[in-house]
Structures are given as structure tokens and as C-alpha cells.
Design an enzyme around this catalytic site. Structure first.
Site, PDB file in Angstrom:
ATOM      1  N   PHE A  15     -33.032  73.216 -33.434  1.00  0.00           N
ATOM      2  CA  PHE A  15     -32.056  73.522 -32.387  1.00  0.00           C
ATOM      3  C   PHE A  15     -32.460  74.852 -31.771  1.00  0.00           C
ATOM      4  O   PHE A  15     -31.988  75.919 -32.154  1.00  0.00           O
ATOM      5  CB  PHE A  15     -30.650  73.587 -33.002  1.00  0.00           C
ATOM      6  CG  PHE A  15     -29.546  73.568 -31.991  1.00  0.00           C
ATOM      7  CD1 PHE A  15     -29.230  72.414 -31.301  1.00  0.00           C
ATOM      8  CD2 PHE A  15     -28.811  74.701 -31.747  1.00  0.00           C
ATOM      9  CE1 PHE A  15     -28.201  72.390 -30.380  1.00  0.00           C
ATOM     10  CE2 PHE A  15     -27.771  74.699 -30.828  1.00  0.00           C
ATOM     11  CZ  PHE A  15     -27.474  73.537 -30.151  1.00  0.00           C
ATOM     12  N   ALA A  16     -33.379  74.798 -30.834  1.00  0.00           N
ATOM     13  CA  ALA A  16     -33.957  75.991 -30.226  1.00  0.00           C
ATOM     14  C   ALA A  16     -33.006  76.594 -29.195  1.00  0.00           C
ATOM     15  O   ALA A  16     -32.002  75.992 -28.816  1.00  0.00           O
ATOM     16  CB  ALA A  16     -35.292  75.633 -29.577  1.00  0.00           C
ATOM     17  N   THR A  17     -33.342  77.773 -28.717  1.00  0.00           N
ATOM     18  CA  THR A  17     -32.493  78.517 -27.788  1.00  0.00           C
ATOM     19  C   THR A  17     -32.143  77.720 -26.537  1.00  0.00           C
ATOM     20  O   THR A  17     -30.997  77.735 -26.081  1.00  0.00           O
ATOM     21  CB  THR A  17     -33.174  79.846 -27.403  1.00  0.00           C
ATOM     22  OG1 THR A  17     -33.456  80.581 -28.595  1.00  0.00           O
ATOM     23  CG2 THR A  17     -32.282  80.682 -26.507  1.00  0.00           C
ATOM     24  N   PHE A  19     -31.757  74.553 -26.119  1.00  0.00           N
ATOM     25  CA  PHE A  19     -30.721  73.575 -26.438  1.00  0.00           C
ATOM     26  C   PHE A  19     -29.395  74.265 -26.738  1.00  0.00           C
ATOM     27  O   PHE A  19     -28.327  73.743 -26.426  1.00  0.00           O
ATOM     28  CB  PHE A  19     -31.156  72.708 -27.616  1.00  0.00           C
ATOM     29  CG  PHE A  19     -32.375  71.889 -27.315  1.00  0.00           C
ATOM     30  CD1 PHE A  19     -32.332  70.842 -26.404  1.00  0.00           C
ATOM     31  CD2 PHE A  19     -33.572  72.189 -27.926  1.00  0.00           C
ATOM     32  CE1 PHE A  19     -33.459  70.101 -26.110  1.00  0.00           C
ATOM     33  CE2 PHE A  19     -34.704  71.447 -27.644  1.00  0.00           C
ATOM     34  CZ  PHE A  19     -34.651  70.401 -26.729  1.00  0.00           C
ATOM     35  N   MET A  20     -29.458  75.439 -27.341  1.00  0.00           N
ATOM     36  CA  MET A  20     -28.249  76.185 -27.666  1.00  0.00           C
ATOM     37  C   MET A  20     -27.467  76.543 -26.400  1.00  0.00           C
ATOM     38  O   MET A  20     -26.245  76.404 -26.351  1.00  0.00           O
ATOM     39  CB  MET A  20     -28.597  77.460 -28.438  1.00  0.00           C
ATOM     40  CG  MET A  20     -27.389  78.293 -28.805  1.00  0.00           C
ATOM     41  SD  MET A  20     -27.800  79.871 -29.555  1.00  0.00           S
ATOM     42  CE  MET A  20     -28.584  80.715 -28.193  1.00  0.00           C
ATOM     43  N   VAL A  21     -28.162  76.975 -25.363  1.00  0.00           N
ATOM     44  CA  VAL A  21     -27.489  77.337 -24.116  1.00  0.00           C
ATOM     45  C   VAL A  21     -26.790  76.118 -23.518  1.00  0.00           C
ATOM     46  O   VAL A  21     -25.644  76.197 -23.070  1.00  0.00           O
ATOM     47  CB  VAL A  21     -28.479  77.983 -23.124  1.00  0.00           C
ATOM     48  CG1 VAL A  21     -27.841  78.182 -21.765  1.00  0.00           C
ATOM     49  CG2 VAL A  21     -28.984  79.308 -23.671  1.00  0.00           C
ATOM     50  N   GLY A  22     -27.441  74.965 -23.540  1.00  0.00           N
ATOM     51  CA  GLY A  22     -26.809  73.734 -23.058  1.00  0.00           C
ATOM     52  C   GLY A  22     -25.596  73.356 -23.897  1.00  0.00           C
ATOM     53  O   GLY A  22     -24.575  72.905 -23.366  1.00  0.00           O
ATOM     54  N   GLU A  25     -22.698  75.586 -22.932  1.00  0.00           N
ATOM     55  CA  GLU A  25     -22.126  75.149 -21.646  1.00  0.00           C
ATOM     56  C   GLU A  25     -21.247  73.924 -21.860  1.00  0.00           C
ATOM     57  O   GLU A  25     -20.149  73.822 -21.312  1.00  0.00           O
ATOM     58  CB  GLU A  25     -23.241  74.846 -20.642  1.00  0.00           C
ATOM     59  CG  GLU A  25     -22.744  74.441 -19.265  1.00  0.00           C
ATOM     60  CD  GLU A  25     -22.170  75.592 -18.457  1.00  0.00           C
ATOM     61  OE1 GLU A  25     -21.450  75.314 -17.464  1.00  0.00           O
ATOM     62  OE2 GLU A  25     -22.426  76.759 -18.780  1.00  0.00           O
ATOM     63  N   GLY A  44     -20.687  77.572 -15.801  1.00  0.00           N
ATOM     64  CA  GLY A  44     -20.929  78.923 -16.278  1.00  0.00           C
ATOM     65  C   GLY A  44     -21.741  79.714 -15.269  1.00  0.00           C
ATOM     66  O   GLY A  44     -22.544  79.157 -14.530  1.00  0.00           O
ATOM     67  N   HIS A  51     -29.968  84.661 -30.288  1.00  0.00           N
ATOM     68  CA  HIS A  51     -30.343  83.537 -31.145  1.00  0.00           C
ATOM     69  C   HIS A  51     -31.386  84.060 -32.115  1.00  0.00           C
ATOM     70  O   HIS A  51     -32.525  84.279 -31.744  1.00  0.00           O
ATOM     71  CB  HIS A  51     -30.898  82.397 -30.282  1.00  0.00           C
ATOM     72  CG  HIS A  51     -31.030  81.117 -31.006  1.00  0.00           C
ATOM     73  ND1 HIS A  51     -31.839  80.110 -30.540  1.00  0.00           N
ATOM     74  CD2 HIS A  51     -30.475  80.645 -32.143  1.00  0.00           C
ATOM     75  CE1 HIS A  51     -31.764  79.084 -31.359  1.00  0.00           C
ATOM     76  NE2 HIS A  51     -30.943  79.384 -32.346  1.00  0.00           N
TER      77      HIS A  51
END
Length: 72
Positions: A15-17, A19-22, A25, A44, A51
Site C-alpha cells: 500500500f504505497a503512498t 494509493f494512500m492518497v487515493g 480522498e 480535496g 507516509h
């Protein structure tokens, strides 16, 4: 699929950065959904995250979101 998004297929299975931002959101949209009428949407405009490590497959990821302002 555009070249920019095709690169995501080459990402390691974590779960990379990006994907984390998505995910953050998505959490924001879901948190506000009960308060929006059928014609309203939310997006947003600012992300400020840290992260510190990728999350391997099978681990739990949680997003805590907070609405701090409403404009419009």
C-alpha cells in the site's frame, strides 16, 4: 490506460503512498456523503501527509479524516 497510470501496474504489492492518497480522498468523500444532496460533490484541494513505510498485503489500513472548513 495512459502511460502515467500504466506505471502503477509495476508497483510492488504494498500500500504505497500513491494509493494512500487515493484512499484518503475516498474516505473524505464517504464521510461527507450523508451531508450532500444528490447534485453536490466534494473534492480535496490540499493533502498534507507523512507516509513512513509501505504497508504489506494483508495488513489493516485506517484513514481518519477531519472536515475543517466548508466553502461555497
Amino acid at each position: 490506460m495512459t502511460t502515467a497510470f500504466a506505471s502503477f501496474a509495476d508497483m510492488p504489492p504494498v500500500f504505497a503512498t500513491a494509493f494512500m492518497v487515493g484512499f484518503i480522498e475516498w474516505a473524505c468523500v464517504e464521510a461527507l456523503r450523508p451531508f450532500l444532496s444528490s447534485h453536490e460533490r466534494t473534492v480535496g484541494t490540499h493533502v498534507d501527509v507523512s507516509h513512513v513505510a509501505a504497508t504489506p498485503v494483508g495488513m489493516t489500513v485506517t484513514a481518519d479524516v477531519e472536515l475543517v472548513a466548508v466553502q461555497g
